[in-house]
Design a protein around this motif. Structure first.
Motif, short mmCIF file in Angstrom:
data_model
loop_
_atom_site.label_atom_id
_atom_site.label_comp_id
_atom_site.label_asym_id
_atom_site.label_seq_id
_atom_site.Cartn_x
_atom_site.Cartn_y
_atom_site.Cartn_z
N LYS A 56 0.83 -1.20 0.00
CA LYS A 56 0.00 0.00 0.00
C LYS A 56 0.86 1.25 0.00
CE LYS A 56 -2.78 -0.80 3.53
NZ LYS A 56 -3.84 -0.55 4.51
N ALA A 57 0.35 2.28 -0.63
CA ALA A 57 0.97 3.60 -0.61
C ALA A 57 -0.15 4.61 -0.78
CB ALA A 57 2.00 3.73 -1.72
N TRP A 58 0.17 5.87 -0.55
CA TRP A 58 -0.80 6.94 -0.67
C TRP A 58 -0.22 7.99 -1.59
CZ3 TRP A 58 0.31 3.98 3.36
CH2 TRP A 58 -0.76 3.32 3.98
N VAL B 68 4.26 10.53 -3.42
CA VAL B 68 3.84 9.20 -3.00
C VAL B 68 4.39 8.95 -1.60
CG1 VAL B 68 3.98 6.72 -3.47
CG2 VAL B 68 3.75 8.34 -5.36
N PHE B 69 3.52 8.51 -0.70
CA PHE B 69 3.91 8.22 0.68
C PHE B 69 3.73 6.74 0.93
CE2 PHE B 69 2.08 12.48 0.47
CZ PHE B 69 3.12 13.24 0.99
N THR B 70 4.76 6.09 1.46
CA THR B 70 4.66 4.67 1.77
C THR B 70 4.25 4.44 3.22
OG1 THR B 70 7.03 4.61 2.24
CG2 THR B 70 6.33 3.98 0.02
N HIS C 269 2.72 9.62 7.36
CA HIS C 269 3.24 10.72 6.55
C HIS C 269 2.16 11.25 5.61
CE1 HIS C 269 7.52 9.03 7.20
NE2 HIS C 269 7.19 9.90 8.15
N ALA C 270 1.35 10.36 5.08
CA ALA C 270 0.25 10.79 4.21
C ALA C 270 -0.75 11.62 4.99
CB ALA C 270 -0.42 9.57 3.59
N THR D 176 -6.11 16.09 -0.70
CA THR D 176 -6.54 14.72 -0.46
C THR D 176 -5.51 13.76 -1.04
OG1 THR D 176 -7.83 14.72 -2.49
CG2 THR D 176 -8.99 15.30 -0.48
N VAL D 177 -5.40 12.60 -0.41
CA VAL D 177 -4.51 11.55 -0.91
C VAL D 177 -5.36 10.32 -1.19
CG1 VAL D 177 -2.44 12.38 0.25
CG2 VAL D 177 -3.92 10.78 1.42
N ARG D 178 -4.91 9.52 -2.13
CA ARG D 178 -5.62 8.29 -2.47
C ARG D 178 -4.72 7.10 -2.20
NH1 ARG D 178 -9.29 8.76 -7.79
NH2 ARG D 178 -10.68 10.34 -6.96
N GLU D 179 -5.34 6.03 -1.72
CA GLU D 179 -4.60 4.81 -1.47
C GLU D 179 -4.39 4.10 -2.81
OE1 GLU D 179 -5.28 0.70 0.92
OE2 GLU D 179 -5.98 2.56 1.87
N ILE D 180 -3.16 3.69 -3.06
CA ILE D 180 -2.83 2.98 -4.29
C ILE D 180 -2.06 1.72 -3.94
CG2 ILE D 180 -2.78 5.08 -5.72
CD1 ILE D 180 0.29 5.00 -5.50
N ASP D 181 -1.97 0.81 -4.88
CA ASP D 181 -1.15 -0.38 -4.73
C ASP D 181 0.14 -0.18 -5.51
OD1 ASP D 181 -2.90 -1.85 -3.13
OD2 ASP D 181 -4.00 -2.57 -4.88
N MET D 182 1.26 -0.32 -4.81
CA MET D 182 2.54 -0.21 -5.47
C MET D 182 3.05 -1.62 -5.78
SD MET D 182 4.51 3.02 -3.87
CE MET D 182 5.84 2.62 -4.91
N ILE D 183 3.53 -1.80 -6.98
CA ILE D 183 4.08 -3.10 -7.38
C ILE D 183 5.59 -2.98 -7.40
CG2 ILE D 183 4.19 -4.81 -9.21
CD1 ILE D 183 1.39 -3.88 -10.02
#
Length: 40
Positions: free
Chosen positions: A4-6, A14-16, A20-21, A31-38
């Motif tokens: 997960k990251a934001w 990008v915040f891991t 911090h996000a 606003t920040v969105r949750e994303i999936d980091m590969i």
């Protein structure tokens, strides 16, 4: 492997770490969105 990251699309940051996000949201009011980091 994914994790997960934001992301703040306004600042292009990008915040891991969720804390911090949340700090970025509090300080910038963006606003920040949750994303999936590969990761390879």
């Amino acid at each position: 492997m994914s994790s997960k990251a934001w992301k703040c699309y306004r600042c292009n940051l990008v915040f891991t770490d969720e804390s911090h996000a949340n700090l970025h949201v509090d300080l910038s009011k963006h606003t920040v969105r949750e994303i999936d980091m590969i990761r390879a």
